[in-house]
Write a protein that holds these residues in place. Structure first.
Motif, PDB file in Angstrom:
ATOM      1  N   MET A  28       0.833  -1.197   0.000  1.00 22.64           N
ATOM      2  CA  MET A  28       0.000   0.000   0.000  1.00 22.64           C
ATOM      3  C   MET A  28       0.872   1.253   0.000  1.00 22.64           C
ATOM      4  SD  MET A  28      -3.220  -0.976   2.518  1.00 22.64           S
ATOM      5  CE  MET A  28      -2.210  -1.375   3.909  1.00 22.64           C
ATOM      6  N   TYR A  29       1.906   1.225   0.793  1.00 23.03           N
ATOM      7  CA  TYR A  29       2.805   2.370   0.930  1.00 23.03           C
ATOM      8  C   TYR A  29       3.490   2.675  -0.402  1.00 23.03           C
ATOM      9  CZ  TYR A  29       7.011   4.873   2.522  1.00 23.03           C
ATOM     10  OH  TYR A  29       8.027   5.771   2.691  1.00 23.03           O
ATOM     11  N   LYS A  30       4.057   1.661  -1.015  1.00 25.08           N
ATOM     12  CA  LYS A  30       4.808   1.855  -2.252  1.00 25.08           C
ATOM     13  C   LYS A  30       3.911   2.234  -3.431  1.00 25.08           C
ATOM     14  CE  LYS A  30       8.824  -0.942  -1.215  1.00 25.08           C
ATOM     15  NZ  LYS A  30       9.642  -2.097  -1.555  1.00 25.08           N
ATOM     16  N   ILE A  57      -1.716   3.311  -2.599  1.00 29.98           N
ATOM     17  CA  ILE A  57      -3.122   2.922  -2.596  1.00 29.98           C
ATOM     18  C   ILE A  57      -3.620   2.994  -1.156  1.00 29.98           C
ATOM     19  CG2 ILE A  57      -4.739   1.018  -2.975  1.00 29.98           C
ATOM     20  CD1 ILE A  57      -2.874   0.058  -5.224  1.00 29.98           C
ATOM     21  N   ALA A  58      -4.701   3.707  -0.938  1.00 24.99           N
ATOM     22  CA  ALA A  58      -5.283   3.820   0.405  1.00 24.99           C
ATOM     23  C   ALA A  58      -5.650   2.434   0.913  1.00 24.99           C
ATOM     24  CB  ALA A  58      -6.513   4.712   0.373  1.00 24.99           C
ATOM     25  N   GLY A  59      -5.635   2.277   2.208  1.00 25.56           N
ATOM     26  CA  GLY A  59      -5.974   0.979   2.753  1.00 25.56           C
ATOM     27  C   GLY A  59      -6.230   1.008   4.239  1.00 25.56           C
ATOM     28  N   VAL A  60      -6.541  -0.162   4.754  1.00 25.16           N
ATOM     29  CA  VAL A  60      -6.876  -0.331   6.162  1.00 25.16           C
ATOM     30  C   VAL A  60      -6.160  -1.565   6.688  1.00 25.16           C
ATOM     31  CG1 VAL A  60      -8.740  -0.727   7.820  1.00 25.16           C
ATOM     32  CG2 VAL A  60      -9.171   0.639   5.769  1.00 25.16           C
ATOM     33  N   ILE A  61      -5.582  -1.426   7.871  1.00 22.44           N
ATOM     34  CA  ILE A  61      -4.997  -2.554   8.587  1.00 22.44           C
ATOM     35  C   ILE A  61      -5.720  -2.655   9.922  1.00 22.44           C
ATOM     36  CG2 ILE A  61      -2.925  -3.472   9.693  1.00 22.44           C
ATOM     37  CD1 ILE A  61      -1.314  -1.809   7.586  1.00 22.44           C
ATOM     38  N   ARG A  71      -0.377   2.600  17.000  1.00 22.16           N
ATOM     39  CA  ARG A  71      -0.394   4.055  17.206  1.00 22.16           C
ATOM     40  C   ARG A  71       0.683   4.750  16.386  1.00 22.16           C
ATOM     41  NH1 ARG A  71      -1.226   4.622  23.752  1.00 22.16           N
ATOM     42  NH2 ARG A  71      -3.356   3.805  23.793  1.00 22.16           N
ATOM     43  N   ASN A  72       1.874   4.180  16.406  1.00 19.05           N
ATOM     44  CA  ASN A  72       2.991   4.798  15.694  1.00 19.05           C
ATOM     45  C   ASN A  72       2.768   4.763  14.180  1.00 19.05           C
ATOM     46  OD1 ASN A  72       5.731   5.909  16.512  1.00 19.05           O
ATOM     47  ND2 ASN A  72       6.245   4.625  14.763  1.00 19.05           N
ATOM     48  N   LEU A  73       2.390   3.604  13.647  1.00 15.83           N
ATOM     49  CA  LEU A  73       2.189   3.488  12.206  1.00 15.83           C
ATOM     50  C   LEU A  73       0.989   4.302  11.730  1.00 15.83           C
ATOM     51  CD1 LEU A  73       3.034  -0.255  11.480  1.00 15.83           C
ATOM     52  CD2 LEU A  73       4.410   1.781  10.970  1.00 15.83           C
ATOM     53  N   ALA A  74      -0.006   4.475  12.585  1.00 16.30           N
ATOM     54  CA  ALA A  74      -1.147   5.310  12.209  1.00 16.30           C
ATOM     55  C   ALA A  74      -0.696   6.725  11.883  1.00 16.30           C
ATOM     56  CB  ALA A  74      -2.196   5.323  13.321  1.00 16.30           C
ATOM     57  N   PHE A 116      -0.403   8.631   3.619  1.00 13.17           N
ATOM     58  CA  PHE A 116      -0.652   7.707   2.513  1.00 13.17           C
ATOM     59  C   PHE A 116      -2.093   7.185   2.539  1.00 13.17           C
ATOM     60  CE2 PHE A 116       3.820   7.678   3.513  1.00 13.17           C
ATOM     61  CZ  PHE A 116       4.388   7.907   2.267  1.00 13.17           C
ATOM     62  N   ASN A 117      -2.899   7.763   3.422  1.00 16.25           N
ATOM     63  CA  ASN A 117      -4.303   7.369   3.581  1.00 16.25           C
ATOM     64  C   ASN A 117      -4.437   5.883   3.946  1.00 16.25           C
ATOM     65  OD1 ASN A 117      -6.991   8.033   3.805  1.00 16.25           O
ATOM     66  ND2 ASN A 117      -7.433   7.669   1.650  1.00 16.25           N
TER      67      ASN A 117
END
Length: 126
Positions: free
Chosen positions: A1-3, A6-10, A40-43, A49-50
Motif C-alpha cells: 500500500m505504501y509503495k 493505494i489507500a488501505g486499512v490494517i 499508534r505509531n504506524l497510524a 498515505f491514507n
C-alpha cells in the motif's frame, strides 16, 4: 500500500492484555502492548498515505482456545464475575467491529484500540 500509494486499512487483533496485566503471562502481555504501540505509531507514519490502522482487543471469547474454561463451571463463573455484561463474547462480536473498522464508515478512525470484552478491561480483578 505504501509503495503503490493505494489507500488501505490494517486491523490488528491483539488482546485486552495490551492494557491489563495477566500474572504469569508477561511475554503475552508485552507482545500485545507492542502491537498497541505499533498501531499508534504506524497510524501517524502512514496517515499521509491514507492508510488507517486500528486494533481490536478481544477479551474472553467463546472459541476452541477456551474449551477448558467453558468446561469448568467454577473457573467460568470467576471470569464472568469480572465481565459487566456477564457473558463471554462470541466470534461475531469481534467480527462486527473488524468489519466496521475495515469499512468506509470508519474513514476517520485510526490509531485506536477497540476492546471487545463486555466491559472486562475496566473491571478486571485478579
Amino acid at each position: 500500500m505504501y509503495k503503490t500509494k493505494i489507500a488501505g486499512v490494517i486491523v490488528n487483533v491483539s488482546s485486552v492484555h495490551e492494557e491489563i496485566p495477566f500474572p504469569g503471562y508477561a511475554a503475552y502481555c508485552a507482545s500485545n502492548g507492542a502491537v498497541k504501540m505499533l498501531c499508534r505509531n504506524l497510524a501517524i507514519e502512514l496517515a499521509d498515505f491514507n492508510i488507517r490502522i486500528n486494533n481490536v482487543a478481544p477479551g474472553a471469547i467463546e472459541t476452541p482456545i477456551n474449551k477448558s474454561l467453558l468446561a469448568n463451571k467454577k473457573k467460568l463463573n470467576k471470569v464472568l464475575k469480572n465481565i459487566p455484561l456477564k457473558r463471554l463474547g462470541k466470534p461475531e462480536d469481534v467480527a462486527g467491529i473488524v468489519s466496521f473498522l475495515a469499512s468506509s464508515d470508519a474513514d476517520y478512525v485510526t490509531g485506536s484500540s477497540y476492546f471487545v470484552d463486555g466491559g472486562l478491561t475496566w473491571q478486571y480483578e485478579e
